[in-house]
Write a protein that holds these residues in place. Structure first.
Motif, mmCIF file in Angstrom:
data_model
loop_
_atom_site.group_PDB
_atom_site.id
_atom_site.type_symbol
_atom_site.label_atom_id
_atom_site.label_comp_id
_atom_site.label_asym_id
_atom_site.label_seq_id
_atom_site.Cartn_x
_atom_site.Cartn_y
_atom_site.Cartn_z
ATOM 1 N N ALA A 47 7.795 -67.514 12.076
ATOM 2 C CA ALA A 47 7.391 -66.175 12.263
ATOM 3 C C ALA A 47 8.331 -65.477 13.081
ATOM 4 N N THR A 48 8.856 -66.077 14.024
ATOM 5 C CA THR A 48 10.207 -65.348 14.854
ATOM 6 C C THR A 48 11.415 -64.990 13.894
ATOM 7 N N ARG A 49 11.884 -66.159 13.183
ATOM 8 C CA ARG A 49 12.877 -65.824 12.021
ATOM 9 C C ARG A 49 12.482 -64.789 11.284
ATOM 10 N N ASP A 50 11.299 -64.584 10.732
ATOM 11 C CA ASP A 50 10.787 -63.309 9.893
ATOM 12 C C ASP A 50 11.025 -62.273 10.505
ATOM 13 N N ARG A 51 10.800 -62.123 11.845
ATOM 14 C CA ARG A 51 10.926 -60.949 12.727
ATOM 15 C C ARG A 51 12.405 -60.451 12.520
ATOM 16 N N VAL A 52 13.177 -61.335 12.841
ATOM 17 C CA VAL A 52 14.643 -61.158 12.843
ATOM 18 C C VAL A 52 15.250 -60.658 11.507
ATOM 19 N N ARG A 53 14.561 -61.293 10.560
ATOM 20 C CA ARG A 53 15.103 -60.890 8.995
ATOM 21 C C ARG A 53 14.454 -59.532 8.813
ATOM 22 N N ALA A 54 13.486 -59.296 9.243
ATOM 23 C CA ALA A 54 12.987 -57.658 8.816
ATOM 24 C C ALA A 54 13.674 -56.757 9.445
ATOM 25 N N GLY A 105 19.698 -71.556 15.891
ATOM 26 C CA GLY A 105 20.905 -71.568 15.110
ATOM 27 C C GLY A 105 20.582 -70.763 13.671
ATOM 28 N N MET A 106 19.400 -70.809 13.289
ATOM 29 C CA MET A 106 18.755 -70.060 12.144
ATOM 30 C C MET A 106 18.683 -68.544 12.373
ATOM 31 N N ILE A 107 18.073 -67.992 13.427
ATOM 32 C CA ILE A 107 18.110 -66.901 13.889
ATOM 33 C C ILE A 107 19.523 -66.190 14.146
ATOM 34 N N ILE A 108 20.910 -67.137 14.547
ATOM 35 C CA ILE A 108 22.001 -66.457 14.729
ATOM 36 C C ILE A 108 22.465 -66.365 13.433
ATOM 37 N N ALA A 109 22.393 -67.262 12.403
ATOM 38 C CA ALA A 109 22.649 -66.972 11.036
ATOM 39 C C ALA A 109 21.998 -65.605 10.345
ATOM 40 N N GLU A 110 20.881 -65.423 10.516
ATOM 41 C CA GLU A 110 20.047 -64.109 10.243
ATOM 42 C C GLU A 110 20.747 -62.688 10.894
ATOM 43 N N LEU A 111 21.022 -62.995 11.984
ATOM 44 C CA LEU A 111 21.838 -61.754 12.698
ATOM 45 C C LEU A 111 23.114 -61.599 12.113
ATOM 46 N N ARG A 113 24.260 -62.562 8.942
ATOM 47 C CA ARG A 113 23.856 -61.908 7.835
ATOM 48 C C ARG A 113 23.601 -60.295 7.872
ATOM 49 N N GLY A 114 22.768 -60.113 8.942
ATOM 50 C CA GLY A 114 22.881 -58.419 9.127
ATOM 51 C C GLY A 114 24.047 -57.556 9.585
ATOM 52 N N ASP A 115 24.668 -58.255 10.540
ATOM 53 C CA ASP A 115 25.976 -57.660 10.943
ATOM 54 C C ASP A 115 26.715 -58.454 12.024
ATOM 55 N N GLY A 116 27.925 -58.900 11.779
ATOM 56 C CA GLY A 116 28.928 -59.691 12.574
ATOM 57 C C GLY A 116 28.950 -59.321 14.062
ATOM 58 N N SER A 117 28.873 -58.222 14.322
ATOM 59 C CA SER A 117 29.318 -57.396 15.566
ATOM 60 C C SER A 117 27.821 -57.655 16.212
ATOM 61 N N PHE A 118 26.813 -57.318 15.501
ATOM 62 C CA PHE A 118 25.638 -57.456 16.373
ATOM 63 C C PHE A 118 25.229 -58.975 16.666
ATOM 64 N N SER A 119 25.637 -59.971 15.978
ATOM 65 C CA SER A 119 25.520 -61.089 16.089
ATOM 66 C C SER A 119 26.402 -61.652 17.384
ATOM 67 N N THR A 120 27.425 -61.159 17.606
ATOM 68 C CA THR A 120 28.261 -61.534 18.569
ATOM 69 C C THR A 120 28.017 -60.796 19.690
ATOM 70 N N TRP A 284 26.822 -71.574 13.091
ATOM 71 C CA TRP A 284 25.703 -71.133 12.382
ATOM 72 C C TRP A 284 25.892 -69.593 11.732
ATOM 73 N N GLU A 285 26.437 -68.927 12.765
ATOM 74 C CA GLU A 285 27.384 -67.556 12.485
ATOM 75 C C GLU A 285 27.763 -67.508 11.174
ATOM 76 N N ALA A 286 28.690 -68.415 11.199
ATOM 77 C CA ALA A 286 29.622 -68.369 9.887
ATOM 78 C C ALA A 286 28.772 -68.513 8.460
ATOM 79 N N VAL A 287 27.780 -69.354 8.706
ATOM 80 C CA VAL A 287 26.595 -69.548 7.667
ATOM 81 C C VAL A 287 26.165 -68.053 7.324
ATOM 82 N N GLY A 288 25.882 -67.629 8.396
ATOM 83 C CA GLY A 288 25.131 -66.056 7.934
ATOM 84 C C GLY A 288 26.021 -65.196 7.399
#
Length: 420
Positions: A47-54, A105-111, A113-120, A284-288
């Motif tokens: 559910a947390t991952r899905d919030r991040v994905r949305a 890790g999976m949440i970092i990958a989601e971020l 996937r959205g944007d590398g700057s925001f993930s950083t 994990w970020e690289a995976v995203g």
């Protein structure tokens, strides 16, 4: 005659059609997970991952291209980010998220996937800054700083790298001199994410006895009014991670109290304890980035027609997509196992190094193939791949270059250090 404005200064008309029909939809998640990694998450973690994905699909991706081009921080998104329940990552207590290593890790990958700057930005604040205080701070220090960081009332930064010491940061030149009431910090740092906007900066320095320690420099009146002797200048001219500000910091006799030194930070081995964890996040970020590029390329190939049929129907394109998915799937599996080892307290620097060595190179290949599939459109920010193609170059370098990771793994398998 009026001077023409730069294209970057022009606001795009919301009604203007993108270069490719429905181009904005190229960034939305397709849930690339051939080996069902998703099944390993609990219902709460999913559910947390899905919030991040949305959040990424609905709020971050639609503005990521403009932010990247303008090199602007996404201030308007911080409130939504704070409501996701992920601030602090694996740090437990004092308002932090307390996520499992796999969910984190999976949440970092989601971020990513959205944007590398925001993930950083997330990696610096939640991973490096909060993670260091959570791992090496005393209970009193954790209680003092983490709650305000967990609510984003105070932002954090992590200052280790120096202008003359990147891969050989063990040669740390920044000094911490004892004073009657605490410590005086003198030196320079470079590539410090959030360094000009952070209220708390974890500064690594060598003390009078030659021991390496971590010292929290706090700006009580906020980052806009830094303590005397602290200056931070954002680095400009970047071609990657443009929407997060890395800085050059100068410490000119910055005074901190005796209790500003983190209790568990007394050697470079303690620094490596932090890096062993945060390097997992970078893997994990690289995976995203790879997932984002692949999903955009797949969607584009299915929709774009050439010679009267979809690009996806051509053998050469299917071959590229298949090899991209091979890299993504293998990178996911390495990261999953690494996170499982971390959960069991068995993950070491060598595991993080091997994971980052593999996933960064794999993501680089995937992004390059995706850019190829999109042809000329692959260099346009509207199609998202160009941004990930550029940002993955930063991932390939930071938290230890490809060569450094290779030498860490080489030392682990041979028992011989090739660093000197």
């Amino acid at each position: 005659m009026a001077e023409p404005s730069h294209p970057a200064d022009q606001v795009r008309d919301p009604g203007t059609e993108p270069v490719f029909p429905n181009g904005d939809d190229l960034g939305r998640s397709r849930g690339t997970d051939l080996y069902a990694v998703d099944d390993l998450l609990s219902d709460e973690e999913r559910a947390t991952r899905d919030r991040v994905r949305a959040f990424c699909d609905d709020e971050l991706i639609p503005v990521a291209g403009d932010l990247w081009e303008r090199a602007e921080l996404p201030w308007d998104l911080l409130k939504s980010y704070g409501r996701l329940g992920i601030v602090g990552g694996t740090v437990s207590g004092h308002g932090s998220a307390g996520l499992s290593p796999l969910a984190d890790g999976m949440i970092i990958a989601e971020l990513a996937r959205g944007d590398g700057s925001f993930s950083t930005f997330h990696g610096v604040h939640s991973g490096l800054a909060m993670g260091t205080i959570g791992l090496l701070g005393s209970e009193e220090q954790r209680a003092r700083w983490l709650p305000a960081m967990a609510t984003l009332e105070k932002l954090g930064a992590f200052a280790l790298t120096e202008p003359n010491h990147g891969s050989d940061v063990v040669a740390l030149e920044t000094r911490a001199e004892r004073t009657g009431s605490g410590w005086r910090l003198t030196g320079e740092k470079r590539w410090i994410g959030n360094g000009s906007i952070a209220d708390l900066v974890v500064v690594w320095a060598r003390d009078d006895d030659g021991k390496v320690g971590a010292f929290v420099v706090e700006h009580p009146d906020g980052a806009e009014h830094p303590v005397p002797g602290y200056t931070a200048r954002p680095i400009t001219g970047k071609t990657a991670h443009r929407a997060v500000w890395q800085t050059q910091i100068r410490l000119d006799g910055v005074e901190v109290g005796a209790d500003a030194r983190l209790a568990g930070a007394n050697s470079f081995s303690d620094t490596n304890r932090v890096l062993a964890r945060t390097r997992q996040g970078v893997a994990w970020e690289a995976v995203g980035h790879a997932v984002a590029a692949y999903e955009a390329a797949l969607t584009y190939a299915l929709r774009r027609e050439q010679f009267g049929k979809p690009l996806a129907s051509f053998q050469l394109v299917q071959d590229k997509l298949s090899h991209m998915l091979v890299d993504i799937t293998s990178a996911q599996q390495v990261c999953v196992r690494m996170s499982q080892l971390e959960t069991g307290g068995r993950a070491e620097l060598k595991h993080a190094a091997l994971a980052k060595l593999h996933t960064a190179a794999a993501a680089r290949r995937v992004c390059a193939l995706a850019r190829d599939v999109l042809g000329g459109n692959g260099i346009l920010l509207d199609h998202h791949v160009a941004r990930h193609h550029a940002d993955v170059e930063a991932v390939f370098t930071y938290e230890g270059t490809d060569s450094v990771q290779s030498l860490i793994v080489g030392r682990a398998v041979t028992g011989i250090s090739a660093f000197s």
